[in-house]
Enzyme design. Structure first.
Site, PDB file in Angstrom:
ATOM      1  N   GLY A 182       0.799  -1.234   0.000  1.00 37.16           N
ATOM      2  CA  GLY A 182       0.000   0.000   0.000  1.00 37.16           C
ATOM      3  C   GLY A 182       0.824   1.273   0.000  1.00 37.16           C
ATOM      4  O   GLY A 182       0.294   2.365  -0.219  1.00 37.16           O
ATOM      5  N   GLU A 237       4.465  29.780   6.389  1.00 35.40           N
ATOM      6  CA  GLU A 237       4.601  29.483   4.954  1.00 35.40           C
ATOM      7  C   GLU A 237       5.591  30.471   4.324  1.00 35.40           C
ATOM      8  O   GLU A 237       5.478  31.677   4.496  1.00 35.40           O
ATOM      9  CB  GLU A 237       3.235  29.554   4.270  1.00 35.40           C
ATOM     10  CG  GLU A 237       3.221  29.617   2.761  1.00 35.40           C
ATOM     11  CD  GLU A 237       3.924  28.456   2.058  1.00 35.40           C
ATOM     12  OE1 GLU A 237       3.638  27.302   2.371  1.00 35.40           O
ATOM     13  OE2 GLU A 237       4.771  28.745   1.177  1.00 35.40           O
ATOM     14  N   HIS A 256     -32.455  18.162  -7.912  1.00 42.34           N
ATOM     15  CA  HIS A 256     -32.640  19.233  -6.943  1.00 42.34           C
ATOM     16  C   HIS A 256     -33.209  18.650  -5.657  1.00 42.34           C
ATOM     17  O   HIS A 256     -34.117  17.813  -5.715  1.00 42.34           O
ATOM     18  CB  HIS A 256     -33.607  20.283  -7.503  1.00 42.34           C
ATOM     19  CG  HIS A 256     -33.903  21.380  -6.533  1.00 42.34           C
ATOM     20  ND1 HIS A 256     -33.012  22.396  -6.290  1.00 42.34           N
ATOM     21  CD2 HIS A 256     -34.972  21.589  -5.727  1.00 42.34           C
ATOM     22  CE1 HIS A 256     -33.539  23.206  -5.383  1.00 42.34           C
ATOM     23  NE2 HIS A 256     -34.723  22.733  -5.022  1.00 42.34           N
TER      24      HIS A 256
HETATM   25  P1  FAD Z   1       4.595   5.149  -2.475  1.00 41.97           P
HETATM   26  O1  FAD Z   1       3.192   5.118  -2.041  1.00 41.97           O
HETATM   27  O2  FAD Z   1       5.552   6.002  -1.722  1.00 41.97           O
HETATM   28  O3  FAD Z   1       5.105   3.647  -2.490  1.00 41.97           O
HETATM   29  C1  FAD Z   1       6.414   3.294  -2.741  1.00 41.97           C
HETATM   30  C2  FAD Z   1       6.719   2.031  -1.987  1.00 41.97           C
HETATM   31  O4  FAD Z   1       7.975   1.527  -2.428  1.00 41.97           O
HETATM   32  C3  FAD Z   1       6.876   2.237  -0.477  1.00 41.97           C
HETATM   33  O5  FAD Z   1       6.011   1.385   0.210  1.00 41.97           O
HETATM   34  C4  FAD Z   1       8.331   1.879  -0.202  1.00 41.97           C
HETATM   35  O6  FAD Z   1       8.494   1.197   1.037  1.00 41.97           O
HETATM   36  C5  FAD Z   1       8.678   0.959  -1.347  1.00 41.97           C
HETATM   37  N1  FAD Z   1      10.081   0.930  -1.710  1.00 41.97           N
HETATM   38  C6  FAD Z   1      10.895   1.984  -1.940  1.00 41.97           C
HETATM   39  N2  FAD Z   1      12.115   1.553  -2.331  1.00 41.97           N
HETATM   40  C7  FAD Z   1      12.044   0.200  -2.339  1.00 41.97           C
HETATM   41  C8  FAD Z   1      12.972  -0.808  -2.684  1.00 41.97           C
HETATM   42  N3  FAD Z   1      14.187  -0.516  -3.142  1.00 41.97           N
HETATM   43  N4  FAD Z   1      12.585  -2.108  -2.563  1.00 41.97           N
HETATM   44  C9  FAD Z   1      11.337  -2.429  -2.139  1.00 41.97           C
HETATM   45  N5  FAD Z   1      10.409  -1.501  -1.831  1.00 41.97           N
HETATM   46  C10 FAD Z   1      10.773  -0.208  -1.945  1.00 41.97           C
HETATM   47  N6  FAD Z   1      -2.288  11.483  -2.482  1.00 41.97           N
HETATM   48  C11 FAD Z   1      -3.556  11.544  -2.913  1.00 41.97           C
HETATM   49  O7  FAD Z   1      -3.802  11.361  -4.102  1.00 41.97           O
HETATM   50  N7  FAD Z   1      -4.598  11.788  -2.051  1.00 41.97           N
HETATM   51  C12 FAD Z   1      -4.385  11.991  -0.741  1.00 41.97           C
HETATM   52  O8  FAD Z   1      -5.342  12.211   0.005  1.00 41.97           O
HETATM   53  C13 FAD Z   1      -3.063  11.949  -0.250  1.00 41.97           C
HETATM   54  N8  FAD Z   1      -2.822  12.145   1.050  1.00 41.97           N
HETATM   55  C14 FAD Z   1      -1.538  12.068   1.509  1.00 41.97           C
HETATM   56  C15 FAD Z   1      -1.306  12.312   2.847  1.00 41.97           C
HETATM   57  C16 FAD Z   1      -0.022  12.261   3.352  1.00 41.97           C
HETATM   58  C17 FAD Z   1       0.211  12.511   4.806  1.00 41.97           C
HETATM   59  C18 FAD Z   1       1.057  11.944   2.476  1.00 41.97           C
HETATM   60  C19 FAD Z   1       2.450  11.838   3.001  1.00 41.97           C
HETATM   61  C20 FAD Z   1       0.839  11.715   1.139  1.00 41.97           C
HETATM   62  C21 FAD Z   1      -0.461  11.780   0.636  1.00 41.97           C
HETATM   63  N9  FAD Z   1      -0.736  11.592  -0.716  1.00 41.97           N
HETATM   64  C22 FAD Z   1      -2.023  11.678  -1.166  1.00 41.97           C
HETATM   65  C23 FAD Z   1       0.324  11.290  -1.677  1.00 41.97           C
HETATM   66  C24 FAD Z   1       0.361   9.777  -1.981  1.00 41.97           C
HETATM   67  O9  FAD Z   1       0.561   9.079  -0.778  1.00 41.97           O
HETATM   68  C25 FAD Z   1       1.466   9.468  -2.965  1.00 41.97           C
HETATM   69  O10 FAD Z   1       1.345  10.268  -4.112  1.00 41.97           O
HETATM   70  C26 FAD Z   1       1.409   8.002  -3.384  1.00 41.97           C
HETATM   71  O11 FAD Z   1       1.552   7.160  -2.272  1.00 41.97           O
HETATM   72  C27 FAD Z   1       2.512   7.692  -4.402  1.00 41.97           C
HETATM   73  O12 FAD Z   1       2.440   6.354  -4.756  1.00 41.97           O
HETATM   74  P2  FAD Z   1       3.748   5.579  -5.254  1.00 41.97           P
HETATM   75  O13 FAD Z   1       3.290   4.194  -5.526  1.00 41.97           O
HETATM   76  O14 FAD Z   1       4.420   6.325  -6.320  1.00 41.97           O
HETATM   77  O15 FAD Z   1       4.753   5.591  -4.016  1.00 41.97           O
HETATM   78  P1  NAI Z   2       3.392  20.807  -0.643  1.00 45.59           P
HETATM   79  O1  NAI Z   2       4.306  20.913  -1.791  1.00 45.59           O
HETATM   80  O2  NAI Z   2       1.938  20.639  -0.865  1.00 45.59           O
HETATM   81  O3  NAI Z   2       3.541  22.087   0.285  1.00 45.59           O
HETATM   82  C1  NAI Z   2       4.758  22.465   0.838  1.00 45.59           C
HETATM   83  C2  NAI Z   2       4.640  23.919   1.259  1.00 45.59           C
HETATM   84  O4  NAI Z   2       5.781  24.235   2.043  1.00 45.59           O
HETATM   85  C3  NAI Z   2       4.617  24.894   0.090  1.00 45.59           C
HETATM   86  O5  NAI Z   2       3.552  25.778   0.280  1.00 45.59           O
HETATM   87  C4  NAI Z   2       5.971  25.584   0.171  1.00 45.59           C
HETATM   88  O6  NAI Z   2       5.937  26.909  -0.296  1.00 45.59           O
HETATM   89  C5  NAI Z   2       6.241  25.524   1.660  1.00 45.59           C
HETATM   90  N1  NAI Z   2       7.639  25.606   2.055  1.00 45.59           N
HETATM   91  C6  NAI Z   2       8.714  25.059   1.425  1.00 45.59           C
HETATM   92  N2  NAI Z   2       9.831  25.328   2.113  1.00 45.59           N
HETATM   93  C7  NAI Z   2       9.461  26.060   3.204  1.00 45.59           C
HETATM   94  C8  NAI Z   2      10.160  26.636   4.298  1.00 45.59           C
HETATM   95  N3  NAI Z   2      11.455  26.497   4.411  1.00 45.59           N
HETATM   96  N4  NAI Z   2       9.455  27.311   5.221  1.00 45.59           N
HETATM   97  C9  NAI Z   2       8.113  27.459   5.110  1.00 45.59           C
HETATM   98  N5  NAI Z   2       7.396  26.939   4.090  1.00 45.59           N
HETATM   99  C10 NAI Z   2       8.066  26.240   3.162  1.00 45.59           C
HETATM  100  O7  NAI Z   2       3.985  19.607   0.239  1.00 45.59           O
HETATM  101  P2  NAI Z   2       3.379  18.791   1.435  1.00 45.59           P
HETATM  102  O8  NAI Z   2       2.221  19.494   2.056  1.00 45.59           O
HETATM  103  O9  NAI Z   2       4.533  18.408   2.265  1.00 45.59           O
HETATM  104  O10 NAI Z   2       2.831  17.501   0.701  1.00 45.59           O
HETATM  105  C11 NAI Z   2       3.722  16.643  -0.021  1.00 45.59           C
HETATM  106  C12 NAI Z   2       3.026  15.973  -1.155  1.00 45.59           C
HETATM  107  O11 NAI Z   2       2.061  15.052  -0.702  1.00 45.59           O
HETATM  108  C13 NAI Z   2       2.314  16.969  -2.050  1.00 45.59           C
HETATM  109  O12 NAI Z   2       2.978  16.969  -3.289  1.00 45.59           O
HETATM  110  C14 NAI Z   2       0.928  16.465  -2.219  1.00 45.59           C
HETATM  111  O13 NAI Z   2       0.606  16.289  -3.558  1.00 45.59           O
HETATM  112  C15 NAI Z   2       0.912  15.115  -1.511  1.00 45.59           C
HETATM  113  N6  NAI Z   2      -0.273  15.112  -0.653  1.00 45.59           N
HETATM  114  C16 NAI Z   2      -1.495  15.092  -1.250  1.00 45.59           C
HETATM  115  C17 NAI Z   2      -2.627  15.152  -0.503  1.00 45.59           C
HETATM  116  C18 NAI Z   2      -3.934  15.183  -1.184  1.00 45.59           C
HETATM  117  O14 NAI Z   2      -3.990  14.904  -2.362  1.00 45.59           O
HETATM  118  N7  NAI Z   2      -5.022  15.501  -0.487  1.00 45.59           N
HETATM  119  C19 NAI Z   2      -2.595  15.203   0.962  1.00 45.59           C
HETATM  120  C20 NAI Z   2      -1.252  15.263   1.476  1.00 45.59           C
HETATM  121  C21 NAI Z   2      -0.154  15.190   0.683  1.00 45.59           C
END
Ligand code: FAD
Ligand code: NAI
Length: 461
Positions: free
Chosen positions: A40, A199, A440
């Site tokens: 996951g 920010e 609606h």
């Molecule tokens: P990942 O989900 O990072 O998966 C990569 C996997 O590869 C990991 O499990 C890792 O352990 C494994 N891995 C790495 N290197 C190796 C290796 N060499 N060998 C074996 N395994 C390895 N996105 C949304 O669209 N909606 C959201 O609501 C959302 N909320 C988020 C909230 C938070 C707090 C965070 C941090 C991110 C959120 N994101 C959200 C972003 C989303 O989680 C990522 O964009 C997504 O997980 C990317 O998928 P991926 O498969 O590319 O990588």
């Molecule tokens: P982000 O890129 O969304 O936001 C980072 C923020 O930090 C920006 O506004 C930037 O200007 C600011 N910043 C950078 N350096 C700074 C500094 N030194 N001091 C103060 N502010 C600074 O990144 P975030 O929130 O960490 O999320 C990471 C990724 O995870 C995003 O790319 C997002 O797409 C994904 N994500 C998606 C979610 C969703 O789809 N609902 C939920 C959570 C994460």
């Protein structure tokens, strides 16, 4: 020959596991390597899913404590953080084990361990060699850090630690006003923390439509979230009573110290490709470490890359789309991702959703456009639900009326946006949405009204 895989996927996140399942469905011999205990990836284990579980629980709490009275109800609700965290974990566990099941169902071998590319078609996992015709890199991303700030996941946390706090911090400083900062800041604010977002830029949610940024800031301020915009954090010092966050104006000068019990660092994420062996096959990366791809193909033969470790929005559904398309290409089919129609949703209350171009992007590209806007205050269902904050906005080409973008801040925005996504996928005009009968009273009427307003706006020009 039968021991050679058609495809080995490194990483079991949304990119990797969807790629693996699709490859299995297409009859390929496939394995997915994952180093975490559970499948996951970031999304299911420490990202999308646990954050949304906490957002949902705390939104219900806030609704019960703040909004019930206006609807003629009284409730006395208490929360228990360790129990809330346990409930969140139960959701995560259910979903991660669901992927195990899907792997079995679709003949995907799950290899546990850390994958390393050691040669053409050769991947090693903790000393054991596997051979494959194709490799898909889906290793995702990791938290970006700031120099001199050590994340201990207790007092100074990343999103991972912020999903595990066992009590509500008195004061929480959030570094970064992006998606994670606003979502997880909302979780802890709703439970009583005084949350201040620091920010670097003059706006929150950089890259979003300007009107959305302004409305989001206004709404979150109304919810008592505090903001220090145009300010950067230079250091976080541990004191006897907690933490001191040293900041200065982004433009330089004007120092200011902020006190905190917990600091959440969320300034973005960076691609994770450490110890993967990219150099062995000369897989090229850009300056920021993202793997360079052309239709998911890297610079090495039969090596593909998808999801967060490549360029583009770091979103689970983007990774998922790429995973499916890459599997289809490997199977000799025409895998495709429409990057123009990838929605983004911020799960604050109200939600913020967008797809396509922002007004600022259209202006910069010199594309003539018209826009339609409709406030939720004028939507009958939103009024019934006491959820009148926000608006829907649709941008369409000035001459052809083709929908170019939509930006919604308001209740259910994350679901409403998909009506526009489908319309865009079909190359629809704003008039197509305007002429579609909507039930609606629903909040989706706000989207239709915004589409109807596109013509009014054009006539005023
Ligand atoms: P990942 O989900 O990072 O998966 C990569 C996997 O590869 C990991 O499990 C890792 O352990 C494994 N891995 C790495 N290197 C190796 C290796 N060499 N060998 C074996 N395994 C390895 N996105 C949304 O669209 N909606 C959201 O609501 C959302 N909320 C988020 C909230 C938070 C707090 C965070 C941090 C991110 C959120 N994101 C959200 C972003 C989303 O989680 C990522 O964009 C997504 O997980 C990317 O998928 P991926 O498969 O590319 O990588
Ligand atoms: P982000 O890129 O969304 O936001 C980072 C923020 O930090 C920006 O506004 C930037 O200007 C600011 N910043 C950078 N350096 C700074 C500094 N030194 N001091 C103060 N502010 C600074 O990144 P975030 O929130 O960490 O999320 C990471 C990724 O995870 C995003 O790319 C997002 O797409 C994904 N994500 C998606 C979610 C969703 O789809 N609902 C939920 C959570 C994460």
């Amino acid at each position: 020959m039968s021991d050679i895989y058609d495809v080995i996927i490194i990483g079991g996140g949304p990119g990797g596991y969807n790629c693996a399942i699709r490859a299995g469905q297409l009859g390929l011999k496939v394995a997915c390597i994952e180093t975490r205990k559970t499948l996951g990836g970031t999304c299911l284990n420490v990202g999308c899913i646990p954050s949304k579980a906490l957002l949902h629980a705390t939104e219900l709490y806030e609704t019960a404590t703040n909004d019930f009275e206006a609807m003629g109800m009284k409730a006395s609700v208490e929360f228990d953080i360790p129990e809330m965290i346990k409930a969140k974990q139960k959701t995560v566990d259910g979903l991660t084990s669901g992927i195990e099941f899907l792997f079995k169902k679709n003949n995907v071998d799950h290899i546990r361990g850390f994958g390393k590319i050691v040669g053409e078609g050769k991947v090693e996992v903790d000393g054991k060699l596997y051979e494959t015709k194709n490799i898909v890199i889906a290793t995702g991303s990791e938290v970006a850090t700031l120099p001199n700030i050590d994340i201990d996941e207790k007092q100074i946390v990343s999103s991972t630690g912020a999903l595990e706090l066992q009590k509500v911090p008195g004061k929480m400083i959030v570094i970064g006003g992006g998606v994670i900062g606003l979502e997880l800041g909302s979780v802890w604010r709703r439970l009583g923390a005084e949350v201040t977002v620091v920010e670097f830029l003059d706006t929150i949610l950089p890259g979003s439509d300007g009107e959305i940024q302004k409305q989001a800031l206004r709404t979150l301020k109304k919810q008592k979230m505090k903001f220090e915009l145009g300010r950067k954090v230079t250091a976080v010092e541990k004191t006897k009573s907690g933490l001191t966050v040293k900041t200065e104006a982004s433009a330089g000068g004007k120092e200011k110290d902020l006190e905190a019990d917990v600091v959440l660092v969320c300034i973005g994420r960076r691609p994770f490709t450490k110890d993967l062996g990219l150099d062995v096959l000369k897989v090229a990366t850009d300056k920021r470490g993202f793997i360079e791809t052309d239709h998911f193909k890297t610079t090495a033969n039969n090596v593909f890359a998808i999801g967060d470790c490549t360029t583009g929005p770091m979103l689970a559904h983007k990774a998922e789309e790429e995973g499916v398309a890459a599997a289809e290409i490997i199977a000799g089919k025409a895998g495709h991702v429409n990057y123009g129609v990838i929605p983004g949703v911020v799960y604050t209350s109200p939600e913020i959703a967008s797809v396509g171009k922002t007004e600022e992007e259209l202006k910069a590209a010199g594309i003539p456009y018209k826009k339609g806007k409709f406030p939720f205050t004028a939507n009958s269902r939103a009024r019934c639900n006491h959820e009148t904050d926000g608006f829907a906005k649709i941008l369409a080409h000035a001459e052809t009326d083709e929908i170019l973008g939509a930006h919604i801040i308001g209740a259910l925005a994350g679901d409403l946006i998909h009506e526009v996504c489908v319309a865009m996928e079909f190359g629809a005009a704003s008039e197509d949405i305007a002429r579609t009968c909507h039930a609606h009273p629903t909040v989706s009427e706000a989207v239709r009204q915004a589409a109807m307003d596109v013509e009014n706006w054009a006539m005023q020009m």
